[in-house]
Design a protein around this motif. Structure first.
Motif, PDB file in Angstrom:
ATOM      1  N   HIS A 272       0.717  -1.254  -0.126  1.00  0.00           N
ATOM      2  CA  HIS A 272       0.425  -0.269  -0.149  1.00  0.00           C
ATOM      3  C   HIS A 272       0.518   0.932   0.054  1.00  0.00           C
ATOM      4  O   HIS A 272       1.764   1.365   0.700  1.00  0.00           O
ATOM      5  CB  HIS A 272      -0.914  -0.124   1.370  1.00  0.00           C
ATOM      6  CG  HIS A 272      -2.201   1.059   0.810  1.00  0.00           C
ATOM      7  ND1 HIS A 272      -1.276   2.364   1.668  1.00  0.00           N
ATOM      8  CD2 HIS A 272      -3.363   1.122   0.765  1.00  0.00           C
ATOM      9  CE1 HIS A 272      -3.076   2.822   1.194  1.00  0.00           C
ATOM     10  NE2 HIS A 272      -4.119   2.467   0.638  1.00  0.00           N
ATOM     11  N   SER A 273       0.337   2.165  -0.481  1.00  0.00           N
ATOM     12  CA  SER A 273       1.224   3.404  -0.548  1.00  0.00           C
ATOM     13  C   SER A 273       1.473   4.062   0.707  1.00  0.00           C
ATOM     14  O   SER A 273       2.774   4.541   0.327  1.00  0.00           O
ATOM     15  CB  SER A 273       0.533   4.794  -1.679  1.00  0.00           C
ATOM     16  OG  SER A 273      -0.598   4.638  -1.509  1.00  0.00           O
ATOM     17  N   LEU A 274       0.850   3.836   1.046  1.00  0.00           N
ATOM     18  CA  LEU A 274       1.740   4.974   3.113  1.00  0.00           C
ATOM     19  C   LEU A 274       1.994   3.792   3.403  1.00  0.00           C
ATOM     20  O   LEU A 274       2.367   4.296   4.903  1.00  0.00           O
ATOM     21  CB  LEU A 274      -0.049   5.231   3.863  1.00  0.00           C
ATOM     22  CG  LEU A 274      -1.174   5.807   3.062  1.00  0.00           C
ATOM     23  CD1 LEU A 274      -2.679   5.622   3.662  1.00  0.00           C
ATOM     24  CD2 LEU A 274      -0.707   7.516   2.519  1.00  0.00           C
ATOM     25  N   THR A 275       2.832   2.460   3.208  1.00  0.00           N
ATOM     26  CA  THR A 275       3.028   1.899   3.756  1.00  0.00           C
ATOM     27  C   THR A 275       5.227   2.136   4.089  1.00  0.00           C
ATOM     28  O   THR A 275       5.188   3.415   2.762  1.00  0.00           O
ATOM     29  CB  THR A 275       3.871   0.814   3.410  1.00  0.00           C
ATOM     30  OG1 THR A 275       2.469  -0.471   3.119  1.00  0.00           O
ATOM     31  CG2 THR A 275       3.953  -0.585   4.320  1.00  0.00           C
ATOM     32  N   THR A 276       5.571   2.450   5.183  1.00  0.00           N
ATOM     33  CA  THR A 276       7.230   2.816   5.252  1.00  0.00           C
ATOM     34  C   THR A 276       7.828   1.191   5.879  1.00  0.00           C
ATOM     35  O   THR A 276       7.323   0.620   6.425  1.00  0.00           O
ATOM     36  CB  THR A 276       6.598   4.156   6.262  1.00  0.00           C
ATOM     37  OG1 THR A 276       6.485   3.441   7.587  1.00  0.00           O
ATOM     38  CG2 THR A 276       6.374   4.984   5.257  1.00  0.00           C
TER      39      THR A 276
ATOM     40  N   GLY B  45       7.374   2.672  -3.686  1.00  0.00           N
ATOM     41  CA  GLY B  45       6.800   3.486  -2.199  1.00  0.00           C
ATOM     42  C   GLY B  45       6.827   4.107  -2.242  1.00  0.00           C
ATOM     43  O   GLY B  45       7.251   5.191  -3.967  1.00  0.00           O
ATOM     44  N   LEU B  46       6.760   5.874  -1.673  1.00  0.00           N
ATOM     45  CA  LEU B  46       6.970   7.170  -1.429  1.00  0.00           C
ATOM     46  C   LEU B  46       8.086   7.072  -1.413  1.00  0.00           C
ATOM     47  O   LEU B  46       8.729   8.499  -1.771  1.00  0.00           O
ATOM     48  CB  LEU B  46       6.233   7.792  -0.995  1.00  0.00           C
ATOM     49  CG  LEU B  46       4.676   6.999  -1.373  1.00  0.00           C
ATOM     50  CD1 LEU B  46       4.049   8.212  -0.156  1.00  0.00           C
ATOM     51  CD2 LEU B  46       4.172   8.180  -2.590  1.00  0.00           C
TER      52      LEU B  46
ATOM     53  N   GLY C  60      -3.028   5.480  -3.894  1.00  0.00           N
ATOM     54  CA  GLY C  60      -3.785   4.425  -2.723  1.00  0.00           C
ATOM     55  C   GLY C  60      -4.234   5.597  -1.311  1.00  0.00           C
ATOM     56  O   GLY C  60      -4.004   5.248  -0.458  1.00  0.00           O
ATOM     57  N   GLY C  61      -4.682   6.441  -1.786  1.00  0.00           N
ATOM     58  CA  GLY C  61      -4.584   7.565  -0.690  1.00  0.00           C
ATOM     59  C   GLY C  61      -3.438   8.440  -0.040  1.00  0.00           C
ATOM     60  O   GLY C  61      -3.767   9.360   0.749  1.00  0.00           O
ATOM     61  N   GLU C  62      -2.404   8.299  -0.793  1.00  0.00           N
ATOM     62  CA  GLU C  62      -1.684   9.218  -0.478  1.00  0.00           C
ATOM     63  C   GLU C  62      -1.787  10.800  -1.275  1.00  0.00           C
ATOM     64  O   GLU C  62      -3.177  11.413  -1.826  1.00  0.00           O
ATOM     65  CB  GLU C  62      -0.175   9.038  -1.063  1.00  0.00           C
ATOM     66  CG  GLU C  62       0.475   8.949  -2.256  1.00  0.00           C
ATOM     67  CD  GLU C  62      -0.564   8.181  -3.338  1.00  0.00           C
ATOM     68  OE1 GLU C  62      -1.562   7.111  -2.705  1.00  0.00           O
ATOM     69  OE2 GLU C  62      -0.239   7.870  -4.285  1.00  0.00           O
TER      70      GLU C  62
END
Ligand code: GUN
Ligand code: ZN
Length: 381
Positions: A160-164, A201-202, A229-231
């Protein structure tokens, strides 16, 4: 010199027709085995070998040149054996224009809570018979070879794009390894184009690392994955811009899962050529019509006596023949209402992309962007 890519090394050639002098936007003709596709293009999603509520004839009438299917769904039903017997999905669904299939991993991870990712592949419990199944990069390609789409996607490890944290880096490296396995397994390079999917990711450095490795693999095209994904928009758009900066100009760039009008306008400016999203057709099924300056919820009472077309600027079947009041009134009694809205929403996406292409061709894309945002946020000017 001709900007045409070398022919038939891959089953794809990209001819750049125009480039915006201000942004990174471009208009191309992308030649695929079943269709020459005008880009930038939006691909409607027909997950299961059908667009919910819209026939192939209607899609052609809407000038769709390329639609998307999903390996995960098609691999379950009708399944590769039936697809092989039918001579592929084009024949089976009677669609003679271009098709693209996504590899299945993303759908599985987003649809099934039980999916487990290992180096081997994505393990999941079949929703059909509860058996444990494993989708490997090799299996994904094998199924996509049976489906026979013009463009096939690598199996990727999507977070998910908010995963870090370390999971993002692991997924990026695994996606590179899985790309190598997909390239090895690709059985039809002469008539199917395998696209790599950039992950990371970001994180700017992870994205760049992934871009460099995947560009080395010299696949026929590249997708930008793991976004939308909501970022925050700012972060999303920066990742897209970074990606197009590192991707070869002579190959198509595909931003996966993107379909909001604003994102299409911005990502075209960033040099993206292809998009897909369930949003236009899904939102139609909830009664929502897309318009240039926003959207209408046609289930609302306020439309009971609104005899205007859904969109006065639209020439689709729905807008030519029916009113907001009619769609409102039949909503609860007939699935036709939902079909009519799906047609309009796909027409809306097609018209937006055509307007983008024409404004780039005519050297007025910057003005197009300004006027688009002015209409969207009238009080900000
Ligand atoms: N659809 C939307 N985003 C993605 C992604 O990152 N990977 C795949 N395979 N499909 C997607
Ligand atoms: Zn319409």
């Amino acid at each position: 010199a001709s900007k045409m890519a070398a022919p038939t090394k891959h089953a794809l050639s990209l001819q750049i027709l125009a480039e915006c002098g201000t942004t990174k936007a471009r208009v191309c003709k992308m030649k695929l085995p079943h269709q020459v596709v005008d880009t930038p293009v939006f691909m409607p999603v027909g997950t299961q070998g059908t667009m919910k509520g819209v026939t192939c004839e209607q899609l052609k009438d809407l000038n769709c040149q390329l639609i998307l299917g999903n390996t995960y769904h098609l691999g379950m039903r009708p399944g590769p054996d039936t697809l092989d017997k039918a001579g592929g999905l084009h024949n089976f669904m009677d669609w003679n224009r271009a098709l693209l299939t996504d590899s299945g991993g993303f759908q599985m991870v987003s649809l099934l809570k039980l999916a487990e990712i290992t180096e081997q592949g994505v393990k999941f419990e079949s929703p059909y018979n509860q058996k444990e199944m494993l989708l490997t990069p090799e299996r994904s390609i094998e199924i996509q070879n049976s489906i026979g789409a013009d463009i096939i996607m690598q199996l990727d490890d999507v977070v998910h794009s908010l995963t870090t944290g370390p999971r993002v880096e692991e997924a990026m490296h695994r996606s590179i390894r899985w790309l190598d396995r997909c390239i090895k397994a690709q059985g039809r390079p002469h008539d199917q184009n395998l696209f790599a999917i950039i992950q990371g990711g970001l994180d700017k450095d992870l994205r760049i690392q992934c871009l460099k490795e995947m560009v080395k693999r010299d696949t026929p095209g590249y997708a930008i994955g793991g976004l939308s994904g909501g970022e925050e928009k700012d972060k999303f758009w920066r990742m897209v811009s970074l990606s197009t900066d590192h991707l070869p100009k002579n190959k198509p760039r595909y931003c996966m899962g993107v379909g909001y009008a604003m994102d299409l306008v911005v990502c075209c400016a960033l040099g993206v050529d292809m998009y897909d999203c369930v949003y236009p057709t899904r939102t139609a099924r909830f009664g929502c019509a897309l318009l240039m300056d926003g959207q209408l919820q046609l289930k609302n009472k306020q439309f009971a006596n609104d005899f205007q077309p859904v969109d006065k600027d639209c020439v689709c079947f729905t807008c030519q023949r029916h009113t907001r009041a009619y769609i409102h009134s039949i909503w609860n009694f007939s699935t036709v209402a939902c079909q009519l809205l799906s047609i309009h929403n796909i027409a809306f996406q097609m018209r937006l992309m055509k307007n983008i292409r024409e404004s780039i061709m005519e050297g007025r894309f910057p003005e197009f962007i300004r006027s688009y945002f002015k209409d969207l946020y009238p009080d900000k000017n």
